[in-house]
Design an enzyme around this catalytic site. Structure first.
Site, mmCIF file in Angstrom:
data_model
loop_
_atom_site.group_PDB
_atom_site.id
_atom_site.type_symbol
_atom_site.label_atom_id
_atom_site.label_comp_id
_atom_site.label_asym_id
_atom_site.label_seq_id
_atom_site.Cartn_x
_atom_site.Cartn_y
_atom_site.Cartn_z
ATOM 1 C CG ASP A 36 67.686 33.932 103.278
ATOM 2 O OD1 ASP A 36 67.308 32.917 102.645
ATOM 3 O OD2 ASP A 36 67.143 35.045 103.182
ATOM 4 C CB SER A 81 46.901 9.959 77.743
ATOM 5 O OG SER A 81 46.362 9.208 76.706
ATOM 6 C CG LEU A 82 44.264 9.284 82.796
ATOM 7 C CD1 LEU A 82 43.930 10.288 83.897
ATOM 8 C CD2 LEU A 82 44.158 7.863 83.343
ATOM 9 C CE LYS A 114 42.979 14.497 83.160
ATOM 10 N NZ LYS A 114 43.547 15.572 82.364
ATOM 11 N NE ARG A 135 51.791 10.963 78.080
ATOM 12 C CZ ARG A 135 51.210 11.003 76.888
ATOM 13 N NH1 ARG A 135 51.385 12.048 76.111
ATOM 14 N NH2 ARG A 135 50.478 9.994 76.476
ATOM 15 C CE LYS A 313 39.810 16.357 80.540
ATOM 16 N NZ LYS A 313 40.162 16.955 79.296
ATOM 17 C CB CYS A 410 52.352 51.552 64.017
ATOM 18 S SG CYS A 410 51.544 50.395 62.901
HETATM 19 S S1 IVH Z 1 47.200 9.469 86.568
HETATM 20 C C1 IVH Z 1 48.137 6.409 82.951
HETATM 21 N N1 IVH Z 1 46.444 11.414 88.100
HETATM 22 O O1 IVH Z 1 46.335 13.924 83.115
HETATM 23 C C2 IVH Z 1 48.102 7.840 83.215
HETATM 24 N N2 IVH Z 1 47.086 11.951 85.866
HETATM 25 O O2 IVH Z 1 44.900 12.975 80.742
HETATM 26 C C3 IVH Z 1 48.081 8.022 84.685
HETATM 27 N N3 IVH Z 1 46.989 14.335 85.359
HETATM 28 O O3 IVH Z 1 49.008 12.291 81.557
HETATM 29 C C4 IVH Z 1 47.928 9.416 85.012
HETATM 30 N N4 IVH Z 1 46.304 15.001 87.349
HETATM 31 O O4 IVH Z 1 49.497 14.362 82.973
HETATM 32 C C5 IVH Z 1 46.874 11.077 86.875
HETATM 33 N N5 IVH Z 1 45.757 13.029 89.594
HETATM 34 C C6 IVH Z 1 46.197 12.700 88.388
HETATM 35 C C7 IVH Z 1 46.431 13.659 87.381
HETATM 36 C C8 IVH Z 1 46.861 13.236 86.131
HETATM 37 C C9 IVH Z 1 46.660 15.385 86.119
HETATM 38 C C10 IVH Z 1 47.379 14.392 83.934
HETATM 39 C C11 IVH Z 1 48.570 13.519 83.581
HETATM 40 C C12 IVH Z 1 48.069 12.554 82.540
HETATM 41 C C13 IVH Z 1 46.901 13.281 81.991
HETATM 42 C C14 IVH Z 1 45.935 12.311 81.373
#
Ligand code: IVH
Length: 419
Positions: A36, A81-82, A114, A135, A313, A410
């Protein structure tokens, strides 16, 4: 004069370093008081010389409120996305597809947790953080630079001078640690505000504020997980690039590992499923990526997802316990939600004492009764839900639950919203 200028530069360098030690490494070198004092000295010196204030100064994390909303941002490389997998065989199929796409090459995989949060893009030019975006629909997001600047683990200026990394787009996951979310929800409950159901909602909701001052008060953090279109002779893999970015001041996923076979990947993933509840942030699975950039390029992407990465998952966490009581919870807007008080049971790293029953129809449909033994499940949600009643364990003489007719707050009659 020159002396002051040098002192300002030095204070900035030192404060950036201490920020990194504190917020990224969790390993401070000095006390809060000493930190600080440095900050106060810098603020004072900058007050005397406003012409020397630069956007990367640690005093400039919190900017002005945006009155016009967030400007749109085009993603030059779409934010994809994945695809998801749910078991080992689906991961083996992914590996087969990758091998087919690559011919004779043996792919190396990099595996990360993830994180349950929201994806953002961070743009650096000449070592300075110049733009941060959501995004959005993957092609077009919101410019939330001012809000992201308030997150202390996002460096405003890179700590290293690697020529290949000075101008770079990286992506990561903004998340709210479990403890922070619990605290925030406790405060919101006191104020009669609606609660955030899961860490992702909390992170997304926090980033939407137009006033960076409000965002700065939210316990947000980031993990970097993607490097966009890097062409470098020095950094040829995802892993190596992340390690260099770590040295430059970024927060990288802990527990990131490289493997030379999908079977090792599967074993690693399975080792995390039972441990995830003990982490201080929400994790809903693992992400498996092909490590070398040139192989990623060969595999390419579909419109929605890359062919070089996949998510795995975890199954939802479940436990059984007994319902002791059902009470009605009244939200600020007057919405009434039935909640079950449970015999405390450990699940996913915390002790669960309550489960949401959603509404009257849900209770009827599942025929949930006080005294029932139930299977509860924790998805990404803060409050778990009741999956089903274990009828074999139902005690004789239990009665179907009768929904109260009057509001517990109430006393007026409850109205069903048929929407
Ligand atoms: S790689 C092409 N790595 O999961 C997308 N994503 O379901 C590459 N996420 O949109 C993403 N942890 O928001 C990646 N270690 C990780 C992640 C991750 C969380 C999220 C991310 C992505 C979503 C896809």
């Amino acid at each position: 004069m020159e002396k002051n200028f040098d002192r300002i530069e030095r204070l900035r360098r030192e404060i950036h370093l201490h920020n990194w030690r504190y917020y990224v490494l969790n390993d401070p070198l000095i006390s809060d008081g000493e930190y600080d004092a440095l900050m106060r000295e810098l603020i004072e010196l900058e007050k005397g010389h406003p012409e020397w204030v630069t956007p990367d100064s640690p005093t400039q994390r919190i900017g002005e409120e945006l009155t016009e909303g967030f400007p749109p941002v085009e993603h030059k490389v779409p934010m994809l996305s994945l695809d998801n997998t749910y078991n080992a065989d689906e991961l083996r199929e992914f590996d087969k597809r990758v091998r087919k796409g690559l011919g004779k090459v043996n792919p190396e995989y990099v595996v990360e947790l993830k994180i349950d949060g929201v994806a953002v893009s961070l743009l650096y030019e000449k070592g300075l953080f110049v733009r941060g975006a959501t995004r959005g629909d993957g092609h077009r997001g919101d410019d939330i630079t001012a809000n992201l600047r308030t997150i202390r683990s996002i460096p405003l200026k890179l700590l290293t001078h690697e020529p290949d990394l000075m101008s770079i787009e990286i992506r990561g996951e903004i998340y709210m640690p479990k403890k922070g979310l619990e605290e925030l929800n406790r405060e919101r409950e006191k104020l009669g505000k609606s609660l955030f159901a899961n860490p992702r909602n909390a992170a997304a909701g926090s980033l939407k504020h137009l006033d960076p001052q409000r965002v700065a008060q939210r316990p947000l953090d980031i993990f970097i997980h993607t490097v966009v279109g890097l062409r470098s002779k020095k950094y040829k893999t995802h892993y190596d690039t992340l390690m260099a970015l770590k040295k430059a001041g970024f927060k990288i996923h802990p527990n990131i590992e490289v493997f030379d076979s999908i079977e090792k990947v599967i074993r690693y993933n399975d080792s995390w499923a039972p441990k995830r509840g003990g982490l201080e942030f929400g994790v809903d699975g693992m992400v498996v990526k092909v490590n070398p950039f040139d192989l990623q390029k060969i595999l390419g992407s579909t419109i929605k997802t890359p062919r070089w990465a996949i998510s795995y998952k975890f199954p939802a966490e479940q436990a059984t316990t007994v319902i002791r009581e059902i009470h009605l919870q009244v939200g600020r807007t007057g919405v009434v939600t039935p909640v079950a008080n449970l015999d405390p049971v450990p699940l996913g790293g915390t002790t669960i004492q309550r489960a949401t029953l959603h509404n009257e129809d849900e209770i009827k449909r599942k025929d949930i009764r006080v005294g029932d033994t139930v299977l509860i499940e924790k998805g990404g949600e803060v409050i778990p839900k009741v999956v089903k009643v274990i009828l074999e364990k139902r005690k004789p003489r239990t009665k179907p639950y009768l929904f109260q007719k009057k509001c517990p707050v109430c006393g007026r009659g409850l109205v069903r919203d048929e929407k």
